[in-house]
Motif scaffolding. Sequence first.
Motif, PDB file in Angstrom:
ATOM      1  N   ALA A 175      21.066  26.047  78.844  1.00 44.12           N
ATOM      2  CA  ALA A 175      19.961  27.203  78.353  1.00 44.12           C
ATOM      3  C   ALA A 175      20.442  27.841  76.874  1.00 44.12           C
ATOM      4  O   ALA A 175      19.224  28.152  76.230  1.00 44.12           O
ATOM      5  CB  ALA A 175      20.085  28.371  79.425  1.00 44.12           C
ATOM      6  N   LYS A 176      21.636  27.991  76.798  1.00 45.76           N
ATOM      7  CA  LYS A 176      22.126  28.687  75.395  1.00 45.76           C
ATOM      8  C   LYS A 176      21.868  27.677  74.300  1.00 45.76           C
ATOM      9  O   LYS A 176      21.317  28.368  73.344  1.00 45.76           O
ATOM     10  CB  LYS A 176      23.702  28.819  75.529  1.00 45.76           C
ATOM     11  N   ALA A 177      21.983  26.245  74.675  1.00 44.00           N
ATOM     12  CA  ALA A 177      21.794  25.268  73.580  1.00 44.00           C
ATOM     13  C   ALA A 177      20.338  25.506  73.323  1.00 44.00           C
ATOM     14  O   ALA A 177      19.822  24.977  72.161  1.00 44.00           O
ATOM     15  CB  ALA A 177      22.271  23.992  74.050  1.00 44.00           C
TER      16      ALA A 177
ATOM     17  N   VAL B 192      22.252  32.862  70.180  1.00 47.79           N
ATOM     18  CA  VAL B 192      22.557  33.230  71.571  1.00 47.79           C
ATOM     19  C   VAL B 192      23.911  33.988  71.769  1.00 47.79           C
ATOM     20  O   VAL B 192      24.741  33.211  71.870  1.00 47.79           O
ATOM     21  CB  VAL B 192      22.080  32.192  72.642  1.00 47.79           C
ATOM     22  N   ARG B 193      23.985  35.043  72.164  1.00 48.29           N
ATOM     23  CA  ARG B 193      25.059  35.970  72.522  1.00 48.29           C
ATOM     24  C   ARG B 193      25.456  35.954  73.928  1.00 48.29           C
ATOM     25  O   ARG B 193      26.686  35.788  74.313  1.00 48.29           O
ATOM     26  CB  ARG B 193      25.034  37.260  72.001  1.00 48.29           C
TER      27      ARG B 193
ATOM     28  N   LYS C 274      19.861  37.012  68.810  1.00 50.91           N
ATOM     29  CA  LYS C 274      19.415  37.354  67.621  1.00 50.91           C
ATOM     30  C   LYS C 274      18.491  36.599  66.965  1.00 50.91           C
ATOM     31  O   LYS C 274      18.701  35.420  66.889  1.00 50.91           O
ATOM     32  CB  LYS C 274      20.551  37.892  66.752  1.00 50.91           C
ATOM     33  N   ASP C 275      17.469  36.910  66.341  1.00 50.45           N
ATOM     34  CA  ASP C 275      16.647  35.804  65.682  1.00 50.45           C
ATOM     35  C   ASP C 275      17.123  35.550  64.445  1.00 50.45           C
ATOM     36  O   ASP C 275      17.834  36.006  63.977  1.00 50.45           O
ATOM     37  CB  ASP C 275      15.034  36.386  65.642  1.00 50.45           C
TER      38      ASP C 275
ATOM     39  N   ASP D 141      16.108  36.543  61.497  1.00 50.21           N
ATOM     40  CA  ASP D 141      16.240  37.764  60.631  1.00 50.21           C
ATOM     41  C   ASP D 141      17.346  38.763  61.124  1.00 50.21           C
ATOM     42  O   ASP D 141      17.275  39.804  60.768  1.00 50.21           O
ATOM     43  CB  ASP D 141      14.690  38.745  60.687  1.00 50.21           C
ATOM     44  N   GLY D 142      17.822  38.365  62.200  1.00 51.54           N
ATOM     45  CA  GLY D 142      19.062  39.350  62.565  1.00 51.54           C
ATOM     46  C   GLY D 142      18.776  40.303  63.457  1.00 51.54           C
ATOM     47  O   GLY D 142      19.578  41.148  63.910  1.00 51.54           O
ATOM     48  N   LYS D 143      17.463  40.220  63.890  1.00 54.23           N
ATOM     49  CA  LYS D 143      16.765  41.390  64.995  1.00 54.23           C
ATOM     50  C   LYS D 143      17.277  40.756  66.400  1.00 54.23           C
ATOM     51  O   LYS D 143      16.967  39.726  66.615  1.00 54.23           O
ATOM     52  CB  LYS D 143      15.313  41.510  64.752  1.00 54.23           C
ATOM     53  N   ARG D 144      17.560  42.125  67.245  1.00 54.88           N
ATOM     54  CA  ARG D 144      17.840  41.551  68.750  1.00 54.88           C
ATOM     55  C   ARG D 144      16.611  41.124  69.359  1.00 54.88           C
ATOM     56  O   ARG D 144      15.565  41.426  69.051  1.00 54.88           O
ATOM     57  CB  ARG D 144      18.260  42.900  69.273  1.00 54.88           C
ATOM     58  N   ALA D 145      16.715  40.143  70.167  1.00 54.67           N
ATOM     59  CA  ALA D 145      15.791  39.693  71.067  1.00 54.67           C
ATOM     60  C   ALA D 145      16.217  39.264  72.452  1.00 54.67           C
ATOM     61  O   ALA D 145      17.480  38.988  72.579  1.00 54.67           O
ATOM     62  CB  ALA D 145      15.152  38.393  70.346  1.00 54.67           C
ATOM     63  N   GLU D 146      15.347  39.503  73.429  1.00 54.29           N
ATOM     64  CA  GLU D 146      15.633  39.075  74.730  1.00 54.29           C
ATOM     65  C   GLU D 146      14.760  38.036  74.970  1.00 54.29           C
ATOM     66  O   GLU D 146      13.579  38.289  74.974  1.00 54.29           O
ATOM     67  CB  GLU D 146      15.816  40.190  75.721  1.00 54.29           C
TER      68      GLU D 146
END
Length: 99
Positions: free
Chosen positions: A48-50, A59-60, A74-75, A77-82
């Motif tokens: 899933a991470k891959a 993916v953190r 993080k996308d 642009d460095g923005k957090r994403a879920e």
Amino acid sequence: MRKFSMFACAALVAAGAGALAVGSAQASDSEGGCGNAPKSQWMGEDAAKAKGVELGYEVRRVKVEKGCYELYAKDKDGKRAELLMNPVTGKIVGTDGDD
């Protein structure tokens, strides 16, 4: 009269089948698109991470949330994403990037 009765019955049956189809579509929507497959059919968390990385995310963390994989990332642009991912298909079924 008999032809009308048969036609009316057929129309009621068709209407009932349509209502069942709508009900089942709503049920899958309420599940968030992740379904209810047994965990034995799920891809591993590393896969899933891959998949998230393949889609352009850093993916953190990966965790299970309501039958989905939830990827904290993080996308580009460095923005957090879920991201909510179907654990069987790897399809992204939802996002929450408002953080």
